[in-house]
Design an enzyme around this catalytic site. Structure first.
Site, PDB file in Angstrom:
ATOM      1  CB  CYS A 147      -0.794   0.076   1.165  1.00 11.48           C
ATOM      2  SG  CYS A 147      -1.747  -1.504   1.487  1.00 11.48           S
ATOM      3  CG  ASN A 201       3.037  -0.695   2.965  1.00 13.07           C
ATOM      4  OD1 ASN A 201       2.386  -1.788   2.464  1.00 13.07           O
ATOM      5  ND2 ASN A 201       4.285  -0.469   2.491  1.00 13.07           N
ATOM      6  N   GLY A 202       1.783  -2.906   5.144  1.00 17.97           N
ATOM      7  CA  GLY A 202       2.398  -4.213   5.702  1.00 17.97           C
ATOM      8  C   GLY A 202       1.401  -5.299   6.297  1.00 17.97           C
ATOM      9  CE  LYS A 208       1.250  -7.585 -14.515  1.00 21.01           C
ATOM     10  NZ  LYS A 208       2.350  -8.521 -14.587  1.00 21.01           N
ATOM     11  NE  ARG A 266       4.077   1.648  -1.618  1.00 25.46           N
ATOM     12  CZ  ARG A 266       5.321   1.030  -1.394  1.00 25.46           C
ATOM     13  NH1 ARG A 266       6.241   1.021  -2.169  1.00 25.46           N
ATOM     14  NH2 ARG A 266       5.265   0.127  -0.410  1.00 25.46           N
TER      15      ARG A 266
HETATM   16  C1  F6R Z   1       3.396 -13.872 -18.621  1.00 26.36           C
HETATM   17  C2  F6R Z   1       2.208 -13.363 -18.190  1.00 26.36           C
HETATM   18  C3  F6R Z   1       0.827 -14.189 -18.725  1.00 26.36           C
HETATM   19  C4  F6R Z   1      -0.159 -14.271 -17.362  1.00 26.36           C
HETATM   20  C5  F6R Z   1      -1.447 -14.880 -18.107  1.00 26.36           C
HETATM   21  C6  F6R Z   1      -2.411 -15.219 -16.730  1.00 26.36           C
HETATM   22  O1  F6R Z   1       4.464 -13.049 -18.267  1.00 26.36           O
HETATM   23  O2  F6R Z   1       1.910 -12.525 -17.398  1.00 26.36           O
HETATM   24  O3  F6R Z   1       1.258 -15.431 -19.339  1.00 26.36           O
HETATM   25  O4  F6R Z   1       0.354 -15.123 -16.817  1.00 26.36           O
HETATM   26  O5  F6R Z   1      -1.983 -13.868 -18.750  1.00 26.36           O
HETATM   27  O6  F6R Z   1      -2.840 -13.945 -16.427  1.00 26.36           O
HETATM   28  P1  F6R Z   1      -3.430 -14.038 -15.072  1.00 26.36           P
HETATM   29  O7  F6R Z   1      -2.191 -14.500 -13.971  1.00 26.36           O
HETATM   30  O8  F6R Z   1      -3.624 -12.505 -14.536  1.00 26.36           O
HETATM   31  O9  F6R Z   1      -4.545 -14.759 -14.868  1.00 26.36           O
END
Ligand code: F6R
Length: 609
Positions: free
Chosen positions: A2, A101-102, A604, A28
């Site tokens: 956090c 945070n912690g 991501k 964070r």
């Molecule tokens: C690779 C990576 C992806 C994720 C995958 C699943 O570095 O980040 O292969 O692992 O898209 O994502 P999550 O874990 O968010 O379901």
């Protein structure tokens, strides 16, 4: 992870300054936000769940009076991201406001103790015990200063914390303290700040004092006073002048988030060892009762599941089925039923393929368990029991610290299940638990001693057209993950498979100088793996090995090698053995001129099927 912040200004309102600093700390955590200020002997608070901009739209965070205040941006660990669990937290009298945070490991015991003497808790957080402990210290001895009452309180805490506290009883002070969570002070002629990280105050001052573990600091417009928590002795420390740009500060001096996150792993692994026993036990009970267990995930999280299938089998004698989520419905959609248990692993908790598999299993009345890094994500809402892996936000697109945390939680579950089922002796159990405790230090050693070597290997092989990643047993999962990292950020096609498969086809690709990376912990597969190395060597392959320190047998066969401290049990080996592979992918990406934080075509969180 956090973010905390506090400031005292000679002139002007603290609230807009806190708001701006929290925005800079949003990396964070961002599931809830809150601020508290002091004005004319009264405490003013605004807090809610949601991102800072969303909360600000509803509550106008800048509209709090006073020149002194604290703030918090949250990444939930204990208690869902709800308004009631957002910081600051108060004591019963509403006179002490705390941001934290912690993770307080002994919070359940402390909460029970405080409830027994009449304290009333409002939230489900571990943080709230701190406010009540301070209140208790003050009640017991009203002549204590705020700092002294806080000292008494935090001496009772086990776990990690960086806290900032204000109270109308001492309206011109902020008291903060740290143990294993970061805390820095910023100083200026007309203002003083405390924060989890330098970017919070970098646009306001470039003079910073780093606070060490076990220190408490009292801030006022006169300056700062640092004391040791253990014996209240004074510590003298002058501010340092920073020459960081805000961009550099955000990455804490690392050139990329990915490298920063690789280096955060000793800390994130320490955090995953602080999980509440209660959740681990609950999930273990579900796993123990299950008739069949599917470990369902995508990408890196799937590799964690693959490793976990070896852990559950070897330690707890539980057969589990790791399944790539996008295949689950086709492969098991018709057979999954009320007796099935799905352990879905997803750092984001929002991956569409994983959620689709979970929904299919839910419709057929299966039990859903979740492991995720985002409390409040869809996965946490649809799981019967979930565990938050506590890695903090990961900004680099390639998963690094979230992977090793997943492995840590899954190995803790396997160990608990083994104990519950009586499958390991007490001695073996103690041995494994001790080794698990040491993993963060082992990872730290690898980062300190092997990074330069990996950099040289990356330079040597940067132009290779393709790589093999091979392992046997649990290390097969490590090989798959090393290969994925290299492909996704360095754009080098690579192939991974269990080393025993070589002669069933892939070895025909090998010619002079073909790089083959072997993951070689000294476990039951060591001897056979040497055979696999020999067969590759005989065909002219360049052999790169990740070996246990002092493994001269393999070292002599290898063209290049990276060493891992010895004594890591086989089931835990993916955690340290993947570190050099993360670094290798990172440095090959750099050598080839790519930005490892933003691999092309990837996001991501993958929320489409
Ligand atoms: C690779 C990576 C992806 C994720 C995958 C699943 O570095 O980040 O292969 O692992 O898209 O994502 P999550 O874990 O968010 O379901």
């Amino acid at each position: 992870m956090c973010g905390i912040f506090g400031c005292i200004l000679k002139d002007g309102n603290a609230a807009p300054i806190i708001h701006g600093a929290l925005k800079r700390l949003e990396y964070r955590g961002y599931d809830s936000v809150g601020e508290a200020t002091l004005y004319e002997g009264k405490l003013y608070i605004k807090k809610d769940q949601g991102k800072i901009d969303e909360v600000n739209k509803i509550h106008n965070l800048d509209d709090l009076p006073g020149n002194i205040g604290i703030g918090h941006t949250r990444w939930a660990t204990h208690g869902a991201p709800l308004q009631i669990n957002a910081h600051p937290h108060l004591d019963c009298s509403g006179q002490i406001a705390v941001v934290h945070n912690g993770i307080i490991e002994n919070f359940s015991e402390l909460k029970q103790e405080l409830e027994n003497i009449g304290h009333v808790f409002r939230s489900k957080t571990d943080t709230e015990v701190i406010a009540h402990l301070i209140e208790h210290a003050w009640k017991t001895n009203p002549s204590l200063s705020l700092a002294e009452a806080i000292l008494e309180a935090i001496r009772r805490l086990e776990g990690s914390y960086a806290i900032a506290v204000i109270s109308p009883k001492e309206p011109n002070k902020i008291v903060c303290a740290r143990n294993e969570s970061p805390l820095v002070i910023g100083v200026n002629e007309n203002s003083i700040y405390c924060a989890s990280d330098i970017p919070a105050f970098l646009p306001l001052t470039n003079k910073a004092v780093i606070i060490n573990d076990g220190e408490l600091v009292t801030l006022s417009l006169e300056g700062y006073e640092i004391k040791k928590i253990s014996d209240s002795s004074l510590v003298m420390r002058k501010p340092k002048i920073l020459d960081w740009t805000p961009e550099m500060a955000l990455k804490q001096g690392y050139p990329h988030f990915m490298l920063k996150e690789i280096h955060e792993q000793p800390a994130t692994l320490r955090n995953t060892l602080r999980l509440q026993e209660h959740y681990l036990d609950l999930m273990t009970t579900f796993l123990d009762r299950a008739h069949e267990v599917f470990l369902v995930a995508c990408g890196t999280s799937y590799h964690a599941c693959l490793a976990a299938s070896y852990m559950f089998s070897k330690l707890a004698f539980l057969a589990t089925y790791p399944v790539i989520a996008s295949e689950f419905v086709e492969q098991h959609g018709k057979s999954v039923n009320i007796d099935s248990t799905i352990l879905a692993v997803s750092q984001s908790g929002e991956t569409a393929d994983t959620l689709a598999a979970v929904n299919c299993a839910r419709q057929r009345a299966a039990t859903i368990l979740g492991l995720t890094n985002v409390i409040g994500s869809t996965l946490t809402r649809i799981s019967r029991v979930y565990i938050g892996q506590q890695s903090g936000p990961e900004i680099g697109v390639a998963a690094t610290k979230t992977f090793t945390s997943q492995l840590s939680v899954l190995s803790q579950l396997a160990l608990r299940l083994a104990k519950k089922r009586g499958k390991v002796s007490q001695d073996e159990m103690d041995f494994l638990a001790e080794k698990m405790e040491k993993l963060p230090d082992i990872v730290e050693t690898i980062l300190q001693t092997q990074e330069e070597k990996v950099k040289q290997i990356a330079k040597k092989y940067k132009d290779a057209k393709t790589f093999f990643f091979l392992g046997r047993g649990t290390s097969t999962a490590t090989a798959y993950e090393g290969r994925l990292k290299l492909m996704e950020i360095a754009y080098v096609p690579a192939i991974a498979f269990p080393a025993g498969e070589s002669k069933h086809g892939p070895i025909s690709l090998v010619e002079q100088g073909f790089p083959v990376i072997f993951i070689c912990p000294k476990d039951g597969t060591h001897k056979t793996l040497i055979g696999n190395i020999m067969e590759m060597k005989a065909r002219g392959a360049s052999i790169i090995t990740i070996i246990e320190e002092g493994d001269s047998e393999i070292r002599e066969l290898a063209d290049d090698y990276v060493e891992i401290p010895n004594g890591v049990p086989e089931v835990l080996s993916p955690i340290p053995y993947v570190i050099p592979l993360q670094l290798l992918a990172y440095y090959i990406a750099i050598e080839r001129g790519h930005n490892p934080d933003r691999p092309r075509n990837l996001a991501k969180s993958v929320t489409v099927k």
